[in-house]
Motif scaffolding. Structure first.
Motif, PDB file in Angstrom:
ATOM      1  N   ALA A  29       0.828  -1.206   0.000  1.00  0.00           N
ATOM      2  CA  ALA A  29       0.000   0.000   0.000  1.00  0.00           C
ATOM      3  C   ALA A  29       0.859   1.252   0.000  1.00  0.00           C
ATOM      4  N   ALA A  30       1.958   1.247   0.745  1.00  0.00           N
ATOM      5  CA  ALA A  30       2.829   2.417   0.810  1.00  0.00           C
ATOM      6  C   ALA A  30       3.377   2.780  -0.563  1.00  0.00           C
ATOM      7  N   ARG A  31       3.682   1.785  -1.367  1.00  0.00           N
ATOM      8  CA  ARG A  31       4.225   2.049  -2.703  1.00  0.00           C
ATOM      9  C   ARG A  31       3.190   2.666  -3.628  1.00  0.00           C
ATOM     10  N   MET A  32       1.917   2.592  -3.267  1.00  0.00           N
ATOM     11  CA  MET A  32       0.849   3.151  -4.096  1.00  0.00           C
ATOM     12  C   MET A  32       0.373   4.510  -3.594  1.00  0.00           C
ATOM     13  N   LEU A  33       1.007   5.047  -2.556  1.00  0.00           N
ATOM     14  CA  LEU A  33       0.603   6.342  -2.026  1.00  0.00           C
ATOM     15  C   LEU A  33       1.242   7.471  -2.831  1.00  0.00           C
ATOM     16  N   PRO A  34       0.457   8.422  -3.328  1.00  0.00           N
ATOM     17  CA  PRO A  34       1.039   9.590  -3.989  1.00  0.00           C
ATOM     18  C   PRO A  34       1.976  10.333  -3.035  1.00  0.00           C
ATOM     19  N   GLY A  35       3.136  10.708  -3.532  1.00  0.00           N
ATOM     20  CA  GLY A  35       4.089  11.459  -2.728  1.00  0.00           C
ATOM     21  C   GLY A  35       5.205  10.638  -2.133  1.00  0.00           C
ATOM     22  N   VAL A  36       5.091   9.317  -2.153  1.00  0.00           N
ATOM     23  CA  VAL A  36       6.143   8.459  -1.600  1.00  0.00           C
ATOM     24  C   VAL A  36       7.165   8.160  -2.685  1.00  0.00           C
ATOM     25  N   ASP A  37       8.425   8.524  -2.428  1.00  0.00           N
ATOM     26  CA  ASP A  37       9.495   8.272  -3.396  1.00  0.00           C
ATOM     27  C   ASP A  37      10.128   6.892  -3.222  1.00  0.00           C
ATOM     28  N   ARG A  38      10.163   6.423  -1.980  1.00  0.00           N
ATOM     29  CA  ARG A  38      10.777   5.119  -1.734  1.00  0.00           C
ATOM     30  C   ARG A  38      10.222   4.550  -0.434  1.00  0.00           C
ATOM     31  N   VAL A  39      10.101   3.227  -0.375  1.00  0.00           N
ATOM     32  CA  VAL A  39       9.567   2.556   0.805  1.00  0.00           C
ATOM     33  C   VAL A  39      10.680   1.756   1.480  1.00  0.00           C
ATOM     34  N   LEU A  40      10.824   1.952   2.780  1.00  0.00           N
ATOM     35  CA  LEU A  40      11.744   1.172   3.598  1.00  0.00           C
ATOM     36  C   LEU A  40      10.914   0.201   4.432  1.00  0.00           C
ATOM     37  N   VAL A  41      11.224  -1.079   4.359  1.00  0.00           N
ATOM     38  CA  VAL A  41      10.425  -2.098   5.028  1.00  0.00           C
ATOM     39  C   VAL A  41      11.153  -2.607   6.268  1.00  0.00           C
ATOM     40  N   TRP A  42      10.475  -2.474   7.401  1.00  0.00           N
ATOM     41  CA  TRP A  42      11.031  -2.962   8.677  1.00  0.00           C
ATOM     42  C   TRP A  42       9.867  -3.258   9.603  1.00  0.00           C
ATOM     43  N   ASP A  43       9.788  -4.498  10.079  1.00  0.00           N
ATOM     44  CA  ASP A  43       8.699  -4.886  10.968  1.00  0.00           C
ATOM     45  C   ASP A  43       9.021  -4.461  12.390  1.00  0.00           C
ATOM     46  N   VAL A  52       8.317  -9.813  14.822  1.00  0.00           N
ATOM     47  CA  VAL A  52       9.705 -10.181  15.117  1.00  0.00           C
ATOM     48  C   VAL A  52       9.979  -9.879  16.583  1.00  0.00           C
ATOM     49  N   GLU A  53      11.079 -10.400  17.071  1.00  0.00           N
ATOM     50  CA  GLU A  53      11.495 -10.092  18.433  1.00  0.00           C
ATOM     51  C   GLU A  53      12.347  -8.829  18.435  1.00  0.00           C
ATOM     52  N   ALA A  54      12.323  -8.121  19.535  1.00  0.00           N
ATOM     53  CA  ALA A  54      13.101  -6.892  19.674  1.00  0.00           C
ATOM     54  C   ALA A  54      14.523  -7.245  20.116  1.00  0.00           C
ATOM     55  N   THR A  55      15.341  -7.606  19.155  1.00  0.00           N
ATOM     56  CA  THR A  55      16.727  -7.957  19.438  1.00  0.00           C
ATOM     57  C   THR A  55      17.653  -6.842  18.969  1.00  0.00           C
ATOM     58  N   ARG A  56      18.876  -6.864  19.481  1.00  0.00           N
ATOM     59  CA  ARG A  56      19.862  -5.870  19.036  1.00  0.00           C
ATOM     60  C   ARG A  56      20.102  -5.983  17.534  1.00  0.00           C
ATOM     61  N   GLU A  57      20.095  -7.207  17.035  1.00  0.00           N
ATOM     62  CA  GLU A  57      20.337  -7.418  15.609  1.00  0.00           C
ATOM     63  C   GLU A  57      19.207  -6.815  14.772  1.00  0.00           C
ATOM     64  N   HIS A  58      17.979  -7.002  15.228  1.00  0.00           N
ATOM     65  CA  HIS A  58      16.852  -6.452  14.463  1.00  0.00           C
ATOM     66  C   HIS A  58      16.854  -4.924  14.517  1.00  0.00           C
ATOM     67  N   LEU A  59      17.142  -4.357  15.668  1.00  0.00           N
ATOM     68  CA  LEU A  59      17.215  -2.897  15.766  1.00  0.00           C
ATOM     69  C   LEU A  59      18.370  -2.345  14.937  1.00  0.00           C
ATOM     70  N   ALA A  60      19.448  -3.110  14.818  1.00  0.00           N
ATOM     71  CA  ALA A  60      20.579  -2.676  13.992  1.00  0.00           C
ATOM     72  C   ALA A  60      20.184  -2.596  12.525  1.00  0.00           C
ATOM     73  N   ARG A  61      19.264  -3.464  12.103  1.00  0.00           N
ATOM     74  CA  ARG A  61      18.795  -3.393  10.718  1.00  0.00           C
ATOM     75  C   ARG A  61      18.045  -2.087  10.463  1.00  0.00           C
ATOM     76  N   LEU A  62      17.320  -1.602  11.455  1.00  0.00           N
ATOM     77  CA  LEU A  62      16.658  -0.298  11.311  1.00  0.00           C
ATOM     78  C   LEU A  62      17.700   0.807  11.189  1.00  0.00           C
ATOM     79  N   ASP A  63      18.746   0.747  12.007  1.00  0.00           N
ATOM     80  CA  ASP A  63      19.807   1.757  11.911  1.00  0.00           C
ATOM     81  C   ASP A  63      20.400   1.794  10.511  1.00  0.00           C
ATOM     82  N   ALA A  64      20.608   0.634   9.919  1.00  0.00           N
ATOM     83  CA  ALA A  64      21.187   0.575   8.579  1.00  0.00           C
ATOM     84  C   ALA A  64      20.240   1.169   7.548  1.00  0.00           C
TER      85      ALA A  64
END
Length: 336
Positions: A29-43, A52-64
């Motif tokens: 749905a985000a990719r079909m919204l007018p005004g969105v140039d790019r979608v970043l996917v993170w659960d 997903v579980e709240a692990t340091r590794e998963h949070l590090a993926r958000l940082d990246a």
């Protein structure tokens, strides 16, 4: 439902690009919204149930993910029962200099702009309006001529099974939570009644709902079964072609609103209708909004017999379809 707020941000002359961070559930749905140039996917562990579980590794993926755009501004568009503060902390640690959001909890240095629900705006308001208020507080307003309705782009051409039909009513019987589903037997009876009244019945659903959609369509006797074969872009085109959509409180109700199609909303009051009913289109709201399950956010009905929705009759739904026929409005965005 965040679309109007996204368009407000995108309209600012100070913004070069809008990148949207969302879950895998919302990415299409985000990719079909007018005004969105790019979608970043993170659960998000504190938003998406069981993702997903709240692990340091998963949070590090958000940082990246955040490191690539290096955003100057973050507008966190949470719903009324979600907190922006865990994400605000992550974004602040990632170096985002300006963050806006709405929080009932004290935000300290995490939010540069903080709206307090219940004080700065009412708790009971449509979710698109809530999101737009957050964007406005951050300094972003809709451009002239934008009415603030929902909008989607990128619908695919109609499938052959629908393209030749002129009096289409779409039945979408499924929902991710059973508490928000009208009984399947009621849908079957409705499909039969609509067929007898001269409607072209089309039944839609996800890949895991093929048995349900086949049942509702009477295995072809009452309508066209498109269960499991419609991605969001195809669904948007089908709903745009329909005169009326019959659905519960689930995603297709909002897709219908985004393409300007009236909705018969079979709404379980486990969440407030004022916040989550289809926004900006003609609708008939059915279901006992004062039922004992009201406001529980239950995913499975806590009341034997599911009375809030089971009490709605197929005849009432057919009458609502007839009431809404011809009341189509122009959608806020062009579907093409």
């Amino acid at each position: 439902m965040t679309g109007p707020a996204v368009r407000a941000v995108a309209a600012s002359p100070d913004i070069d690009e809008v990148w949207m961070l969302c879950s895998s559930i919302g990415a299409e749905a985000a990719r079909m919204l007018p005004g969105v140039d790019r979608v970043l996917v993170w659960d998000c562990p504190w938003i998406t149930a069981g993702a997903v579980e709240a692990t340091r590794e998963h949070l590090a993926r958000l940082d990246a993910l955040v490191a690539e755009p290096a955003p100057a501004v973050a507008v966190i568009l949470t719903s009324f029962h979600q907190s922006p503060l865990p994400l605000a902390l992550q974004l602040r640690l990632a170096g985002v200099p300006f963050i806006a959001g709405a929080s009932v909890d004290y935000a300290g240095a995490l939010l540069d702009v903080r709206l307090t629900p219940g004080e700065d705006f009412p708790e009971d308001q449509p979710e698109p309006v809530r999101a737009l208020r957050i964007a406005r507080a951050a300094g972003f307003a809709l451009p002239p001529g934008d009415d603030g309705g929902l909008a989607l782009t990128g619908a695919t051409p109609l499938p052959d099974a629908v393209a030749g039909l002129a009096n289409v009513v779409v039945l979408h019987p499924g929902a991710s939570a059973s508490a928000r589903r009208w009984p399947a037997s009621h849908h079957v009876a409705t499909a039969a009644l609509l067929r007898d009244e001269g409607w072209d019945v089309v039944v839609t659903g996800g890949p895991d709902e093929a048995d349900l959609t086949a049942e509702v369509a009477g295995h072809g006797a009452y309508g066209r079964d498109l269960g499991g074969v419609t991605e969001l872009s195809a669904l948007a085109g089908i709903l745009a072609h329909a005169r009326v959509v019959v659905t519960g409180n689930t995603g297709p109700a909002h897709v219908a609103a985004a393409v300007g199609t009236p909705v018969v909303s079979l709404f379980s009051p486990v969440v407030p209708a004022v916040r989550w009913m289809p926004y900006g289109v003609p609708l008939v709201l059915l279901g006992d909004q004062e039922a004992a399950c009201r406001g529980t956010r239950a995913r499975e009905c806590p009341i034997p017999g599911h009375p809030c929705l089971a009490s709605v009759t197929p005849a009432q739904v057919v009458a609502a379809c007839e009431q809404l026929a011809g009341s189509r409005v122009h959608a806020a965005g062009v579907v093409a």
